[in-house]
Each structure stands twice: as structure tokens, then as C-alpha cells.
Design an enzyme around this catalytic site. Structure first.
Site, mmCIF file in Angstrom:
data_model
loop_
_atom_site.group_PDB
_atom_site.id
_atom_site.type_symbol
_atom_site.label_atom_id
_atom_site.label_comp_id
_atom_site.label_asym_id
_atom_site.label_seq_id
_atom_site.Cartn_x
_atom_site.Cartn_y
_atom_site.Cartn_z
ATOM 1 N N GLU B 127 45.904 44.652 49.136
ATOM 2 C CA GLU B 127 46.830 45.495 49.909
ATOM 3 C C GLU B 127 47.522 46.481 48.983
ATOM 4 O O GLU B 127 47.589 46.243 47.768
ATOM 5 C CB GLU B 127 47.882 44.609 50.591
ATOM 6 C CG GLU B 127 47.231 43.597 51.520
ATOM 7 C CD GLU B 127 48.232 42.783 52.319
ATOM 8 O OE1 GLU B 127 49.447 42.894 52.045
ATOM 9 O OE2 GLU B 127 47.782 42.066 53.215
ATOM 10 N N LYS B 269 18.277 63.163 14.645
ATOM 11 C CA LYS B 269 18.299 63.146 13.184
ATOM 12 C C LYS B 269 19.614 63.713 12.660
ATOM 13 O O LYS B 269 20.173 64.646 13.226
ATOM 14 C CB LYS B 269 17.149 64.001 12.637
ATOM 15 C CG LYS B 269 15.779 63.396 12.870
ATOM 16 C CD LYS B 269 14.749 64.032 11.937
ATOM 17 C CE LYS B 269 13.385 63.412 12.070
ATOM 18 N NZ LYS B 269 12.657 63.861 13.283
ATOM 19 N N ARG B 311 32.321 23.948 41.264
ATOM 20 C CA ARG B 311 33.055 25.129 41.691
ATOM 21 C C ARG B 311 32.931 26.254 40.663
ATOM 22 O O ARG B 311 32.861 27.431 41.010
ATOM 23 C CB ARG B 311 34.520 24.762 41.939
ATOM 24 C CG ARG B 311 35.260 25.905 42.552
ATOM 25 C CD ARG B 311 36.460 25.496 43.351
ATOM 26 N NE ARG B 311 37.241 26.698 43.602
ATOM 27 C CZ ARG B 311 38.398 26.718 44.209
ATOM 28 N NH1 ARG B 311 38.931 25.592 44.638
ATOM 29 N NH2 ARG B 311 39.036 27.855 44.393
ATOM 30 N N GLU B 363 37.437 42.273 41.822
ATOM 31 C CA GLU B 363 37.134 40.837 41.947
ATOM 32 C C GLU B 363 37.967 40.006 40.955
ATOM 33 O O GLU B 363 37.486 39.065 40.352
ATOM 34 C CB GLU B 363 35.633 40.568 41.773
ATOM 35 C CG GLU B 363 34.834 41.346 42.800
ATOM 36 C CD GLU B 363 33.829 40.533 43.589
ATOM 37 O OE1 GLU B 363 33.835 39.296 43.486
ATOM 38 O OE2 GLU B 363 33.059 41.165 44.314
HETATM 39 C C1 LIG Z 1 36.539 50.548 43.496
HETATM 40 C C2 LIG Z 1 37.279 49.339 43.951
HETATM 41 C C3 LIG Z 1 36.715 48.532 44.919
HETATM 42 C C4 LIG Z 1 37.414 47.426 45.393
HETATM 43 N N1 LIG Z 1 36.870 46.684 46.414
HETATM 44 C C5 LIG Z 1 37.653 45.728 47.011
HETATM 45 C C6 LIG Z 1 37.226 45.071 48.208
HETATM 46 O O1 LIG Z 1 36.116 45.298 48.701
HETATM 47 N N2 LIG Z 1 38.035 44.183 48.782
HETATM 48 C C7 LIG Z 1 39.272 43.885 48.267
HETATM 49 O O2 LIG Z 1 39.973 43.074 48.855
HETATM 50 N N3 LIG Z 1 39.710 44.481 47.136
HETATM 51 C C8 LIG Z 1 38.935 45.406 46.508
HETATM 52 N N4 LIG Z 1 39.382 46.045 45.375
HETATM 53 C C9 LIG Z 1 40.719 45.718 44.870
HETATM 54 C C10 LIG Z 1 40.740 45.000 43.537
HETATM 55 O O3 LIG Z 1 40.251 43.699 43.666
HETATM 56 C C11 LIG Z 1 42.166 45.077 43.010
HETATM 57 O O4 LIG Z 1 42.376 46.403 42.599
HETATM 58 C C12 LIG Z 1 42.430 44.128 41.878
HETATM 59 O O5 LIG Z 1 42.417 42.806 42.348
HETATM 60 C C13 LIG Z 1 43.772 44.410 41.211
HETATM 61 O O6 LIG Z 1 44.800 44.522 42.146
HETATM 62 P P1 LIG Z 1 45.795 45.783 42.089
HETATM 63 O O7 LIG Z 1 44.981 46.985 42.038
HETATM 64 O O8 LIG Z 1 46.748 45.655 43.196
HETATM 65 O O9 LIG Z 1 46.551 45.642 40.734
HETATM 66 P P2 LIG Z 1 47.898 44.800 40.464
HETATM 67 O O10 LIG Z 1 47.754 43.461 41.030
HETATM 68 O O11 LIG Z 1 49.047 45.634 40.864
HETATM 69 O O12 LIG Z 1 47.858 44.701 38.897
HETATM 70 C C14 LIG Z 1 48.184 45.804 38.035
HETATM 71 C C15 LIG Z 1 47.936 45.369 36.609
HETATM 72 O O13 LIG Z 1 48.774 44.269 36.286
HETATM 73 C C16 LIG Z 1 48.021 43.170 35.875
HETATM 74 N N5 LIG Z 1 48.650 41.941 36.348
HETATM 75 C C17 LIG Z 1 48.973 41.623 37.623
HETATM 76 N N6 LIG Z 1 49.526 40.403 37.667
HETATM 77 C C18 LIG Z 1 49.558 39.942 36.408
HETATM 78 C C19 LIG Z 1 50.023 38.727 35.797
HETATM 79 N N7 LIG Z 1 50.508 37.732 36.529
HETATM 80 N N8 LIG Z 1 49.916 38.625 34.460
HETATM 81 C C20 LIG Z 1 49.384 39.621 33.728
HETATM 82 N N9 LIG Z 1 48.919 40.766 34.241
HETATM 83 C C21 LIG Z 1 49.010 40.926 35.572
HETATM 84 C C22 LIG Z 1 46.668 43.387 36.489
HETATM 85 O O14 LIG Z 1 45.670 42.682 35.782
HETATM 86 C C23 LIG Z 1 46.537 44.880 36.351
HETATM 87 O O15 LIG Z 1 46.143 45.181 35.063
HETATM 88 C C24 LIG Z 1 38.687 47.116 44.861
HETATM 89 C C25 LIG Z 1 39.216 47.895 43.857
HETATM 90 C C26 LIG Z 1 38.547 49.005 43.414
HETATM 91 C C27 LIG Z 1 39.181 49.848 42.357
#
Ligand SMILES: Cc1cc2nc3c(=O)[nH]c(=O)nc-3n(C[C@H](O)[C@H](O)[C@H](O)COP(=O)(O)OP(=O)(O)OC[C@H]3O[C@@H](n4cnc5c(N)ncnc54)[C@H](O)[C@@H]3O)c2cc1C
Lengths: 264, 382
Positions: B127, B269, B311, B363
């Protein structure tokens, strides 16, 4: 129609080939064998005929050592109904006449109405086996065939032959042996579920002892390769440094004329 | 009984994927990347060949492959184009919650007709307010008689703009966090679904990514997967299954980068000899080869673990993390070996870097993978 397709396992195009220790042949150890080129077109043609004449069956047949199995499975994955491995030692597979005799012996009792093959094999490109099988079975044979259809009465075949001079059109009574041109019919790709099914399909086997007993002295290869050499490595390419396209063209023409002597 | 050789069946699956990747995907990869074009004709062909619903059992019309077999295929596809591969395997991600959480009746209803034709599905977890903290999601599922009403927004949804089926995670009560989450199957034409625009992305530009808004979408309770409160577990177990193929996707990108770089190093080269004869380049290539091998082997190990019925959370987190970090570094090194040409869009390696980057984010971002790895690890010492 009972359609038989004759298939030869050939080394995959990207294989790195070596000469065997005795210097007589390719070292085929570890080489991957595939269904390729003309043979793919033959399978495609068999399947097209089957689709246009419901009730027809297609049986893939291959002569040689165990490597035949993979290409027979590939043929089943593409849609062939059945497959027969006519077992034979590698040396026998090197002699097209032994290959043809063994295949004809295996096919003869099957009541084939049509035997398709690539017009030549994708590796040595000799093109002897289809005609020799036809000779052995006493039926007509054509090579370089494309655009093949069942005749109106179901007892003949109509097709075209590509020749240097132009295209011939023929009608020929069944049964007959047809060697097909490559790739004119855009061979299909096997689907994943059919690949999985083909792994479990039964492959009929004709043992070499059986074939050898039937052929007697004719089972012995008469040709023996003397020596085999890979083509000499190519000399390095020459890169032309240039400033303008005109300059590049001028240098290229000069190199073609004076160095490569492609034209005077 | 450790054995890294592939069976003839696995080799023939790999051959199919390689052939498709090299003849259908690779020739269009650069143009789709440049134009940000979603090549639906390629996805349709992938479906026709059985390369799309790889994880769905054959009784429901899928290919029914083990995770290892999926990985072999995904690596080959990604070698040609990471973005197309993301869109091809998005169905596996979207359908996995149904495989894990649906009743046999629900599976027959939703999987069989879906797989019988070319359709795309999307997995809707992330979201705008947060992806990593999935338990904190805000999309509401309000019970109303025999239905639920969904309200909220999902973002970054792969294939979202084109999907005809969604698996959606929502909450009956945000204060319950994980315990309040419910999973649903929602058809793409349900009234109230509003699809946002296709995002303009850094990489994976042949894939399509968009926002999906649920504006009071009415969903019969019969479309709920599992019970209320089981949604979070379904989502996490889904990612446990699909994370490993992302390792394979990253490995495919890394292998492509290594192949391009090695070939180029033999041709280019400098100082009178091929750059492959400079030790600095050799060391770079050696490091790249090490990373590619490590990525592939960890991916295979994770797949093997899951295919044994475990798992595999630890193994798949390690594999996804190492493979995606490796892909980024290998692609980076490939650009370096290409020098100035590597920085040019006319050459294939800068795309690999852009495509590799996503594998560290989606993911489960790699930070989260490391948290998971440490948690699983420490549990063994506690
Ligand atoms: C091209 C693309 C395709 C995608 N496809 C899908 C899809 O099909 N379905 C779907 O549901 N999602 C999808 N996603 C979403 C993707 O899984 C998320 O972007 C990802 O899980 C990260 O969430 P966020 O972007 O909200 O980052 P945030 O959760 O806001 O994180 C921001 C940064 O903070 C870091 N961070 C967050 N929490 C912590 C913590 N506790 N400790 C340390 N670091 C932390 C994260 O690693 C990241 O570096 C897609 C994303 C992209 C870019």
C-alpha cells in the site's frame, strides 16, 4: 494415414566439437543431441497431415545408440503419437546404407502409408537415407519437397519440389518416402505440459540383435571413416577505422579488391 | 546423495524456456525497455507454451512444477529480459494465495477457468503507506451480511493495469495488525475497482505496475481465502514460495551481465592487447563468476528445501538476498568492463543494472530479508 517420420539425433548447434582420439571422427562424448533443422520440418509436416486427416497416426522412428531417446521424446512432445527406437551401435549409424536397411526392416511390418524425413540430416547433410529406405521398401522417393498435401482420393500425395530451375508440382501414389526442405513450414514449439507427458511416454524398442539377425551380413558397415579434421581457425577480422561513411566505403572497397580479391 | 545434475526432464524444460527467451523475448527486450511497452503478445505466447502458471497443479490447468523446476525456467527467461519475466511470473505470485488458502471448491472455481485461457492476475499486498510492514496495511474489509466491502488503495501492483483477477489482502481491524488480515479473490471487473496509471519505472519497463483502488468493492464471503485473521499467514507463506524464483530471476540477469562482459573483454583492446589480458579485468570477471555461481547454488538449495516440503524461510531469504545483491554488483561490474560504452543505452548492460535493482526491493526488500535471516538464525541459538 499411418505416417512414419525418420529422425536423426544431431549435435546441438552451439556444441563445441572436438576430433576423437583416433582422428577418424568427431568425439561425440558429452555432446548434446537434438531434433533439428530438416527433421523438425518433417515432424511439423507429419503433424499437419495428421491434423488434416483425422484418424491418422504419426510414429517417430530413429536409428542409433541411446541418444535417439531424447529426440524421440522431443517428437512426442511436439505431438507424435508413438515412437520407435531402432537400436544400433554408433559405427552402424555412421553408414547410411546400414541405417536405411535397419530402418526399412523396422518399418516394413508397420503398414506405413507415408514415410517422411528431412531431405538430409542436420549434421552431415548426406541425404542418402530417405532414398535408400524407399529403394529397400520398393516405393517411390522424392527429396527437396515442400508444401505437401494429401491427394483428393486419400491414396496419393501432392507436393512441390524446389529445384534450381523452378518449382515442380507432383502427385505420387502412397506409400512413398518424402525428404523435406527445412523450415518452410515454421515448425511448432512443444508446450510445457506435453514435454512433461513425453517424459513418461513408452518408446518401442527394436533390439540391435534382432535387426542384425534379420540383415545378416548387410548389418555390417562397409564405410569406415579415414580421418576427420575440423575447419582451420579463421583469421582475425579486420576493423576499418574511418572518419566519414564515404571514407569507410572507400577503404572497404579497396580492401575487398586488393586484399581479399573478391572482385578485380 | 547430493547431486547437481539436472534430469533429462529438467533439461528439456530449460531448453523450452531458453528457446522462448532467445527467440521471442530477447529480440524485443531493448525496444520494450526503451518505449516502456507491455508486450502482451509475448505474454500470450508464454501462456500458450505453458510458461505462465508454473506453480498451479496440472489438475487446475497449470504446469504443476516444483520450485526448482520453476527456478530453472525463470533464470532462462530473465537472461533475456527481467521485466518480461516479472510480468510472466506475476501470475504465480498472485495465484499462490489461492493454492495455499483456498478450499478445493474455491480452487476449482477460480483456478481452472483462469488457467484455461490467457489471463493475468495480480497480488495486492503493498500500500502507499508501506510495503515492508505488511501487518500494518490499511485497506479495510467491512463485513456486511454475506459480503465484505473492500475500501483502500494498493500500489506498485505488477500487471495491475491488465489483470483480470486479484488476490487482495485487507484488514477487518487495523489495530489487530497481523491478526486482523483477511485474503480475498476479487475478479478484475468487480464494480468499484479503479486502476491507476502505468508507473514510469527505472527498469523492468516491459512489465506493468500500477495502483489499484478499491472503492467499496463488494466481495461475497465465499471469495475469502481461509478464515478472518489468516490472511497474514497466507501472504507470508506465499512469499516463502515465490521468493526463491526471484533469486533465479536475479541469477539470470547476473549471468547475462557476465556473458556480455566476458565476451566484450576478449574483443576490446587497450594498451595493445585485449582487456581480458589485464589482470584487473580478470579479477573482476572472476568475482562476477563467483557471485553468479553463489546466486545460482543458493537459489537451487532454497528450492530444494521447499520442494522437500519444508517452509524454507531462511534458505529462501538468503537466496533472494544474495542473488539480488549479486545481480546488482555483477551488472555494475559489467558496465565497468564495457567502459563508456557500458553507460550507453545502445549497449545491453546498463539495462541489466536497472533491472537488477528491483530484485533488491520487491518481494520483500533485502533489509527485510536480512531481518528474517537474522531472526531465523538467532532462533537456532536461543
Ligand atoms: C516494480 C515493482 C513491482 C512490485 N510488484 C508488487 C506486487 O505485484 N504486489 C505487491 O503487493 N507489491 C509489489 N511491489 C511492492 C514491493 O514489494 C514493495 O515496494 C516492497 O515490499 C517495499 O515496500 P515499500 O516500497 O513500501 O518500502 P518501505 O516499506 O517504505 O521501506 C523503505 C525502505 O526502508 C527499509 N525498511 C523498512 N522497514 C525496515 C525495518 N524494519 N528495518 C530496516 N529497514 C527497513 C526498506 O527495506 C526500504 O529500504 C512492487 C514494487 C515494485 C517497485
Amino acid at each position: 494415414m499411418e505416417i512414419f517420420v525418420l529422425l536423426k539425433p544431431v549435435p546441438e548447434g552451439e556444441s563445441r566439437l572436438r576430433v576423437s582420439a583416433d582422428g577418424r571422427r568427431l568425439d561425440l562424448d558429452g555432446v548434446k543431441f537434438v531434433l533439428a533443422g530438416y527433421d523438425e520440418s518433417a515432424v511439423e509436416q507429419a503433424l499437419l497431415l495428421k491434423e488434416s486427416a483425422p484418424g491418422s497416426t504419426v510414429r517417430a522412428v530413429s536409428f542409433g545408440p541411446a541418444r535417439c531417446e531424447e529426440i524421440l521424446r522431443a517428437a512426442i512432445a511436439l505431438g507424435c503419437d508413438a515412437a520407435t527406437w531402432v537400436e544400433g551401435p554408433s559405427e552402424a549409424a555412421e553408414d547410411p546404407m546400414v541405417v536405411a536397411r535397419a530402418l526399412a526392416t523396422a518399418i516394413a511390418p508397420g503398414g506405413a502409408s507415408l514415410i517422411l524425413a528431412g531431405k538430409q540430416a542436420g549434421d552431415d547433410e548426406e541425404g542418402l537415407v530417405p532414398a535408400a529406405v524407399a529403394e529397400r521398401l520398393g516405393v517411390p522417393s522424392f527429396g527437396h519437397v515442400l508444401d505437401l498435401r494429401a491427394g483428393p482420393d486419400g491414396a496419393s500425395l501432392r507436393f512441390a519440389r524446389a529445384t534450381e530451375a523452378g518449382t515442380e508440382r507432383w502427385e505420387c501414389p502412397l506409400p512413398c518416402v518424402i525428404g523435406l526442405q527445412q523450415a518452410w513450414n515454421d515448425p511448432r514449439t512443444a508446450k510445457l505440459p506435453n514435454i512433461l507427458k513425453s517424459r513418461k511416454a513408452a518408446i518401442a524398442k527394436v533390439a540391435w540383435t534382432e535387426t542384425a539377425a534379420a540383415l545378416g551380413a548387410e548389418s555390417r558397415p562397409t564405410n569406415r571413416p579415414e580421418a576427420f579434421a575440423l575447419p582451420p581457425p579463421r583469421a582475425g577480422a579486420k576493423m576499418i577505422e574511418f572518419k566519414t561513411p564515404d571514407d569507410a566505403a572507400e577503404q572497404l572497397v579497396r580492401a575487398l579488391r586488393e586484399e581479399a580479391k573478391v572482385f578485380p | 546423495m547430493l547431486d547437481f545434475s539436472l534430469t533429462p526432464e529438467q533439461e528439456s524444460l530449460q531448453d523450452l524456456a531458453r528457446k522462448f527467451a532467445r527467440t521471442e523475448m530477447a529480440p524485443r527486450a531493448a525496444a520494450c525497455d526503451k518505449e516502456g511497452r507491455f508486450p502482451e503478445e509475448i505474454y500470450r505466447k508464454a501462456w500458450e507454451l505453458g510458461l505462465m502458471n508454473l506453480n498451479v497443479p496440472s489438475e487446475y490447468g497449470g504446469s504443476g512444477l516444483s520450485v526448482l523446476d520453476q527456478c530453472l525456467i525463470v533464470e532462462e527467461l530473465a537472461y533475456a529480459c527481467g521485466g518480461m519475466t516479472t510480468s510472466i511470473i506475476a501470475n504465480c505470485l498472485a495465484l499462490e494465495p489461492i493454492l495455499l488458502g483456498a478450499t478445493p471448491e474455491q480452487k476449482r472455481r477460480w483456478l481452472a477457468p483462469f488457467c484455461a485461457e490467457y489471463h493475468l492476475a495480480s497480488f495486492c499486498l503493498t500500500e502507499p503507506g508501506g510495503g515492508s510492514d505488511a501487518a500494518g496495511l490499511q485497506t479495510r474489509a467491512t463485513r456486511d451480511g454475506d459480503d465484505y466491502v473492500l475500501r483502500g488503495e494498493k500500489c506498485f501492483i505488477t500487471n495491475g493495469p491488465h489483470a483480470s483477477l486479484f488476490t487482495v489482502f485487507a484488514t477487518t481491524d487495523p489495530s489487530l495488525r497481523a491478526k486482523g488480515i483477511v485474503a480475498f479473490v476479487v475478479p478484475g471487473d468487480a464494480p468499484g475497482i479503479v486502476r491507476g496509471k502505468d508507473e514510469d519505472k527505472m527498469g523492468h519497463r516491459a512489465s506493468s505496475t500500477g495502483t489499484i483502488r478499491f472503492e467499496d468493492v463488494r466481495v461475497p464471503a465465499a471469495q475469502r481465502l481461509g478464515g478472518e485473521g489468516e490472511g497474514f499467514s497466507i501472504a507470508m507463506r506465499t512469499l516463502d514460495q515465490t521468493r526463491t524464483p526471484i533469486g533465479a530471476l536475479a541469477t539470470g540477469i547476473a549471468q547475462a551481465a557476465l556473458d556480455h562482459a566476458a565476451r566484450y573483454s576478449l574483443e576490446r583492446k587497450s594498451f595493445g592487447k585485449p582487456i581480458s589480458e589485464h589482470q584487473a579485468i580478470q579479477i573482476k570477471l572472476a568475482n562476477m563468476a563467483q557471485m553468479v555461481s553463489a546466486a545460482r547454488l543458493l537459489t537451487w538449495k532454497a528450492a530444494w528445501t521447499i520442494d522437500r516440503g519444508e517452509r524454507g524461510t531462511l534458505d529462501s531469504s538468503i537466496a533472494k538476498c544474495v542473488a539480488s545483491d549479486s545481480a546488482l554488483r555483477v551488472a555494475d561490474d559489467a558496465i565497468q568492463i564495457f567502459g563508456g560504452y557500458g553507460y550507453m543505452k545502445e549497449y545491453p548492460v546498463e539495462k541489466l543494472l536497472r533491472d537488477a535493482k528491483l530484485t533488491q526491493i520487491y518481494e520483500g526488500a533485502n533489509e527485510i530479508q536480512r531481518i528474517v535471516t537474522a531472526r531465523e538464525l538467532l532462533r537456532r541459538y536461543a
